[in-house]
Design a protein around this motif. Structure first.
Motif, mmCIF file in Angstrom:
data_model
loop_
_atom_site.group_PDB
_atom_site.id
_atom_site.type_symbol
_atom_site.label_atom_id
_atom_site.label_comp_id
_atom_site.label_asym_id
_atom_site.label_seq_id
_atom_site.Cartn_x
_atom_site.Cartn_y
_atom_site.Cartn_z
ATOM 1 N N GLU A 180 1.666 8.885 -6.506
ATOM 2 C CA GLU A 180 1.957 10.278 -6.509
ATOM 3 C C GLU A 180 3.219 10.691 -7.408
ATOM 4 O O GLU A 180 2.899 11.461 -8.130
ATOM 5 N N SER A 181 4.043 9.754 -7.535
ATOM 6 C CA SER A 181 5.132 10.079 -8.505
ATOM 7 C C SER A 181 4.641 10.299 -9.835
ATOM 8 O O SER A 181 4.923 11.264 -10.627
ATOM 9 N N TYR A 182 3.756 9.415 -10.234
ATOM 10 C CA TYR A 182 3.206 9.270 -11.686
ATOM 11 C C TYR A 182 2.485 10.557 -11.951
ATOM 12 O O TYR A 182 2.459 11.216 -12.956
ATOM 13 N N GLU B 280 0.662 -1.330 0.182
ATOM 14 C CA GLU B 280 0.007 0.052 0.040
ATOM 15 C C GLU B 280 0.808 1.147 -0.308
ATOM 16 O O GLU B 280 0.692 2.067 -0.680
ATOM 17 N N VAL B 281 1.775 1.293 0.942
ATOM 18 C CA VAL B 281 2.854 2.474 0.908
ATOM 19 C C VAL B 281 3.421 2.564 -0.557
ATOM 20 O O VAL B 281 3.680 3.709 -1.049
ATOM 21 N N ARG B 282 3.937 1.466 -0.846
ATOM 22 C CA ARG B 282 4.610 1.444 -2.088
ATOM 23 C C ARG B 282 3.922 2.182 -3.187
ATOM 24 O O ARG B 282 4.209 2.832 -3.995
ATOM 25 N N SER B 283 2.643 1.525 -3.249
ATOM 26 C CA SER B 283 1.860 2.153 -4.249
ATOM 27 C C SER B 283 1.492 3.546 -4.491
ATOM 28 O O SER B 283 1.255 4.174 -5.291
ATOM 29 N N LYS B 284 1.148 4.031 -3.027
ATOM 30 C CA LYS B 284 0.909 5.404 -2.604
ATOM 31 C C LYS B 284 2.022 6.243 -3.401
ATOM 32 O O LYS B 284 1.819 7.220 -3.990
ATOM 33 N N GLN B 285 3.439 5.810 -2.889
ATOM 34 C CA GLN B 285 4.423 6.737 -3.271
ATOM 35 C C GLN B 285 4.374 6.834 -5.027
ATOM 36 O O GLN B 285 4.707 7.677 -5.639
ATOM 37 N N GLN B 286 4.400 5.569 -5.445
ATOM 38 C CA GLN B 286 4.340 5.303 -6.919
ATOM 39 C C GLN B 286 3.360 6.226 -7.705
ATOM 40 O O GLN B 286 3.512 6.881 -8.651
ATOM 41 N N GLN C 244 2.345 13.414 -10.582
ATOM 42 C CA GLN C 244 3.304 14.598 -10.504
ATOM 43 C C GLN C 244 3.809 14.785 -11.921
ATOM 44 O O GLN C 244 3.998 15.719 -12.753
#
Length: 224
Positions: A127-129, A119-125, A131
């Motif tokens: 957000e990056s996408y 979940e944490v990894r997906s959230k960060q990914q 952006q």
């Protein structure tokens, strides 16, 4: 230090060209799948005879193999494809380290901990996408940007417009394949990320999957 002779320089140049051509063949077979010598020659702008010399050299290194396909006229054609040994030419996403970390998380925190990590990894990914998607309003613009992002990450991505108005997002390589094999949640999360990035006015479904034994991952994207 003595200067290289013209003969030595020519030999080095020929060797470099030979390696570039063979690497290009490996890249094409990864990108396109099974191809015959004539098709490869057309892509590379060299003769089929020259391509065959490279193909047999690559076969001797156990990097490629072939299967024969019957043709209406003449002898069967050899369709060349990569072997597992060719994977070393493509990024593997630090497979051993990733697998070790995933197993450690599972042992320390159980399945719930692993789910939380995803979940944490997906959230960060995501957000990056998002952006990087700024200013990309149309579906085609967003798809092209997604292809750029995924290719930079090692997925060898491309998008193909289909006759029915849909699109096919193709990933010819999976740099996290080893991790995804033992943690299928990684693939499920990526599908969710694609849907979120491309918007609710599209429907996305995976139609080919490397983990299932197919050559590539492919996603059908249907605008509503």
């Amino acid at each position: 230090m003595a200067r290289k002779t013209q003969t030595q320089e020519t030999a080095v140049s020929c060797g470099t060209l030979r390696e570039r051509t063979r690497r290009a063949i490996v890249q094409l077979l990864k990108q396109e799948g099974c191809l015959d010598a004539e098709t490869l020659a057309s892509h590379l702008g060299i003769t089929a005879m020259a391509v065959r010399q490279h193909l047999y050299a690559l076969r001797d290194e156990q990097l490629i193999t072939y299967q024969e396909e019957s043709r209406p006229m003449g002898r069967p054609a050899k369709l060349w494809q990569l072997t597992a040994a060719a994977d070393r030419f493509f990024p593997d996403g630090y497979a051993e380290l990733t697998l070790s970390l995933l197993n450690s998380v599972k042992q320390a925190f159980g399945e719930a901990g692993l789910d939380r990590l995803l979940e944490v990894r997906s959230k960060q990914q995501l957000e990056s996408y998002n952006q990087q998607m700024k200013g990309k309003r149309s579906l085609k613009q967003r798809l092209n940007k997604l292809v750029e992002i995924r290719t930079h990450e090692g997925y060898m991505a491309e998008v193909q417009a289909q006759a029915d108005g849909s699109f096919l997002l193709i990933e010819n390589h999976c740099p996290i394949c080893a991790a995804a094999t033992v943690c299928t949640g990684l693939c499920a999360k990526e599908l969710e990320i694609f849907q979120a990035v491309l918007g609710d006015d599209t429907h996305i479904q995976r139609v080919e999957h490397i983990i299932a034994g197919e050559r590539r991952c492919a996603y059908q994207i249907i605008p509503h």
